[in-house]
Design an enzyme around this catalytic site. Structure first.
Site, mmCIF file in Angstrom:
data_model
loop_
_atom_site.group_PDB
_atom_site.id
_atom_site.type_symbol
_atom_site.label_atom_id
_atom_site.label_comp_id
_atom_site.label_asym_id
_atom_site.label_seq_id
_atom_site.Cartn_x
_atom_site.Cartn_y
_atom_site.Cartn_z
ATOM 1 N N GLU A 79 -1.592 9.440 -5.629
ATOM 2 C CA GLU A 79 -2.263 8.345 -4.916
ATOM 3 C C GLU A 79 -3.717 8.732 -4.723
ATOM 4 O OE1 GLU A 79 -0.720 7.253 -1.031
ATOM 5 O OE2 GLU A 79 -1.916 5.420 -1.069
ATOM 6 N N CYS A 110 0.352 3.674 0.062
ATOM 7 C CA CYS A 110 -0.218 2.561 0.833
ATOM 8 C C CYS A 110 -1.315 1.846 0.069
ATOM 9 C CB CYS A 110 -0.778 3.077 2.146
ATOM 10 S SG CYS A 110 0.488 3.659 3.265
ATOM 11 N N ASN A 144 5.761 -0.906 -1.632
ATOM 12 C CA ASN A 144 5.790 0.472 -1.124
ATOM 13 C C ASN A 144 6.029 0.416 0.380
ATOM 14 O OD1 ASN A 144 5.111 3.442 -1.050
ATOM 15 N ND2 ASN A 144 3.506 2.647 0.300
ATOM 16 N N GLU A 145 6.992 1.162 0.853
ATOM 17 C CA GLU A 145 7.275 1.241 2.298
ATOM 18 C C GLU A 145 7.328 -0.146 2.932
ATOM 19 O OE1 GLU A 145 4.828 4.142 4.288
ATOM 20 O OE2 GLU A 145 6.003 5.763 3.393
HETATM 21 O O1 AHR Z 1 1.513 9.962 1.018
HETATM 22 C C1 AHR Z 1 0.670 9.383 1.971
HETATM 23 C C2 AHR Z 1 1.179 8.041 2.464
HETATM 24 O O2 AHR Z 1 2.383 8.207 3.146
HETATM 25 C C3 AHR Z 1 1.510 7.040 1.405
HETATM 26 O O3 AHR Z 1 0.406 6.325 1.014
HETATM 27 C C4 AHR Z 1 2.482 6.137 2.075
HETATM 28 O O4 AHR Z 1 3.382 5.554 1.176
HETATM 29 C C5 AHR Z 1 3.139 7.021 3.096
HETATM 30 O O5 AHR Z 1 3.149 6.439 4.330
#
Ligand code: AHR
Length: 661
Positions: free
Chosen positions: A63, A255, A385-386
């Site tokens: 990321e 995120c 994601n999440e």
């Molecule tokens: O890995 C850091 C963050 O942790 C990521 O962006 C998210 O998916 C999680 O909350």
């Protein structure tokens, strides 16, 4: 004794001694216990493989957080090369000399995605601009750098551009000139050879004659990038990932996929094609302190083409994750109405075409135009994601059904929410009973103790249910240190992942990269600055497990008659090609652990073998700039191996033993 280990002991002391048979925990009668420390007995059933070990078990999660992309993996050395940084279009630049006009303009720009450019007019020679890179540009001696720029001359400019690499002390490290500017935008390239090095050099571009020019996409790359791709990756960082031998790369997050709001979400179509036409975005990980925002932008120089190419280079499956019509639910939580999701769904379908389609397909043609007519063989895609709750449960099926209808071979990753338990996680589990799901993405950032207590988390997962992708995990020890304690807790947990890899098919530590001093996340796998990088103890644990993954799991009976704590965490597999048994044993405690190991069902055992170990003198041990290899993998030579042999597992260790015939 270390606090988490002590806490772990106090939990475990309530238990009777354990007999663990591939995930089945049996309590032994108390009278069977000895007051001393009898060896742990490990019995491996070499001729009774239970299930294949998932070949995709150990991957990585990338990321753009902690300056992992621009200023990190992306080899570009100039920051804000196209003057598009929102809060401050001059960010990372400064004036040199006395330009009469020095402004950001946007009339007749390079293209509609890249509207800003720098206009310079001077009556003085040697006036221009300097770029400071990402807190300095690291220049090596006797090396080639590729400078490039889009330039357009005003009517009255007949001179040249002078390009210099200058050390922080003012020493000239290399230079070149660009001539032949016309009144139309044109790209110029110059290779600059250096004679001298500096960690904090500058790139200076000046006009050698009075006049005026427009400049955009002012860029400097080392000539040598990972696998020498143009617009490539920083070789040392890319190689560190390759050294893990990850079976997949998940990208681009995290995120960042969701964005703070929908406008800020990651849109893969903005990240392909020539870098000058990639529409930039601000990074949702940028921080505002006392109302002052430090720019953190995404140039998208590492975009989806580069991610696919990197996966191909390191023989890893690509796993892109896309926005599902929801922005981060912890932030603005914006929603795309269900009846307006079509463009989002189309993005997913087009991505599959971009990766896999023939060159005659619109998106396949774009891949081919970028130099890769062959498909990238995409097999996985993540949607969201999440994400959690009803809004996700309503939107996800629309993506799922559209993808499966057109590309039934694509495996889809579905979010289980931001945590591995609790209300949102439970809601998702209920939903999975109704929704067809291939892979469920579970995340856990927890203390080391949690990881050791959850080694058996997957023992009782439904084998007929969806597969699990442990998509983000890391042990966060006290004060968020990347220490041996965290790494060993992860290693213990990973024995459970491998034992259960008939249901857990993929896993990845997160985040992958962090730039020292510019990190937003405290615990990361690899730390780097502008010129060097080091792996954390967790990095070496990831490497240890990934590089020693067999193809079938062998049941292993572990009997430990000592109170109060399970001393060893074990998984065994067979590497059929090498004809070896691979025993992974984690001893997170402070004491050595004697083990009596019996290999049943192996006709012949080679008395010599090899092994590897990650260990240290203290659970607080870390790696650092001064001692980057303080905790790392060390080789072991094994001798005297026979059907039953004794082995002493070092305190604070993760050990791999390879036993052959
Ligand atoms: O890995 C850091 C963050 O942790 C990521 O962006 C998210 O998916 C999680 O909350």
């Amino acid at each position: 004794m270390n606090a988490p280990i002590a806490a772990f002991n106090s939990v475990m002391i309530k238990r009777l001694a354990l007999s663990v048979v591939t995930g089945l925990i049996l309590a032994l009668p108390f009278c069977a216990l000895s007051a001393t420390n009898p060896p742990v007995t490990l019995k491996v059933f070499a001729n009774k493989p239970t299930h294949p070990v998932s070949p995709l078990l150990n991957g990585v999660f990338f990321e753009d957080i902690n300056f992992a992309a621009d200023g990190g993996l992306y080899a570009e050395l100039v920051q804000n090369r196209s003057f598009e940084f929102g809060p401050d279009a001059f960010y990372a630049w400064e004036k040199v000399g006395e330009p009469a006009i020095f402004s950001i303009e946007n009339d007749r720009p390079l293209n509609s995605n890249n509207t800003n450019f720098l206009r310079l007019r001077t009556t003085q020679p040697a006036s221009g601009v300097a770029n400071n890179g990402f807190q300095g540009i690291a220049i090596e001696n006797n090396s080639d750098y590729v400078f490039s720029v889009y330039a357009r001359a005003g009517k009255v400019f007949y001179g040249k551009l002078t390009v210099k690499l200058v050390s922080s002390g003012g020493k000239l490290l290399g230079h070149g000139t660009i001539s032949g500017l016309t009144q139309n935008w044109k790209k110029f390239t110059k290779v600059i050879h250096t004679s001298g090095a500096d960690e904090k050099a500058k790139l200076i571009v000046t006009l050698n004659n009075p006049g005026y020019v427009d400049l955009d996409m002012i860029s400097l790359f080392p000539k040598h990038t990972f696998r020498d791709h143009p617009n490539g990756l920083r070789p040392d960082l890319a190689q560190m990932v390759a050294n893990i031998r990850p079976s997949f790369v998940r990208f681009p997050g995290g995120c960042i996929v969701e964005g703070k709001n929908l406008e800020n979400r990651y849109q893969w179509k903005d990240t392909i094609g020539d870098v000058s036409v990639r529409r930039q975005n601000w990074n949702r990980w940028q921080r505002s302190v006392n109302g002052v925002t430090t720019p953190y932008f995404q140039s998208y120089g590492v975009g989806f083409f580069e991610f696919f190419q990197f996966c191909e280079d390191i023989n890893a499956e690509p796993l892109p994750v896309l926005n599902c019509g929801m922005s981060c639910q912890y932030q603005d939580a914006e929603l795309v109405p269900e009846n307006q999701l079509a463009p989002y769904i189309q993005d997913a379908l087009d991505l599959i075409d971009f990766a896999n389609g023939p060159v005659t397909n619109t998106w396949g043609a774009k891949r081919a135009a970028m130099g890769h007519p062959a498909p990238f063989h995409l097999k996985f895609i993540g949607i969201g994601n999440e994400q959690w709750g009803e809004e996700y449960f309503k939107r996800y099926p629309l993506f799922h059904n559209a993808i499966k209808a057109k590309y039934p071979y694509i495996q889809i990753v579905t979010s289980a929410g931001p945590s591995p338990d609790g209300k949102w996680f439970d809601m998702a589990q209920e939903w999975f009973k109704k929704q067809t799901v291939d892979l469920v993405d579970e995340h856990y950032y927890k203390p080391p103790l949690w990881f050791m207590e959850n080694v058996n988390r997957y023992d009782n997962y439904d084998r007929k249910g969806p597969k699990i992708f442990a998509g983000e995990y890391a042990a966060h020890s006290a004060y968020n240190r990347n220490n041996l304690e965290a790494a060993l807790a992860e290693a213990a947990f990973m024995t459970g992942l491998e034992r259960n890899s008939d249901v857990v098919s993929m896993s990845s530590y997160a985040p992958l990269f962090a730039k020292i001093g510019l990190n937003q996340w405290p615990v990361n796998l690899i730390w780097f600055n502008n010129s060097v990088a080091y792996g954390t103890p967790s990095y070496y644990v990831q490497m240890l497990f990934s590089r020693n993954r067999g193809d079938v799991l062998l049941p292993t009976e572990t009997v430990d008659n000592r109170l109060p704590v399970q001393r060893l965490f074990v998984t065994t597999s067979r590497d059929s090609k090498a004809g070896q048994i691979i025993l992974k044993v984690v001893n997170p405690g402070e004491q050595t652990a004697e083990a009596e190991i019996t290999i049943e069902g192996m006709s012949k055992i080679n008395p010599s073998g090899t092994g590897e170990i990650v260990t240290g003198l203290d659970l607080q041990d870390e790696n650092s700039w001064v001692a980057p290899g303080h905790v790392m993998i060390k080789s072991i030579e094994l001798s005297g191996l026979k059907p039953t042999f004794n082995y002493t597992f070092s305190p604070r260790s993760a050990t791999v033993l390879r036993i052959g015939q």
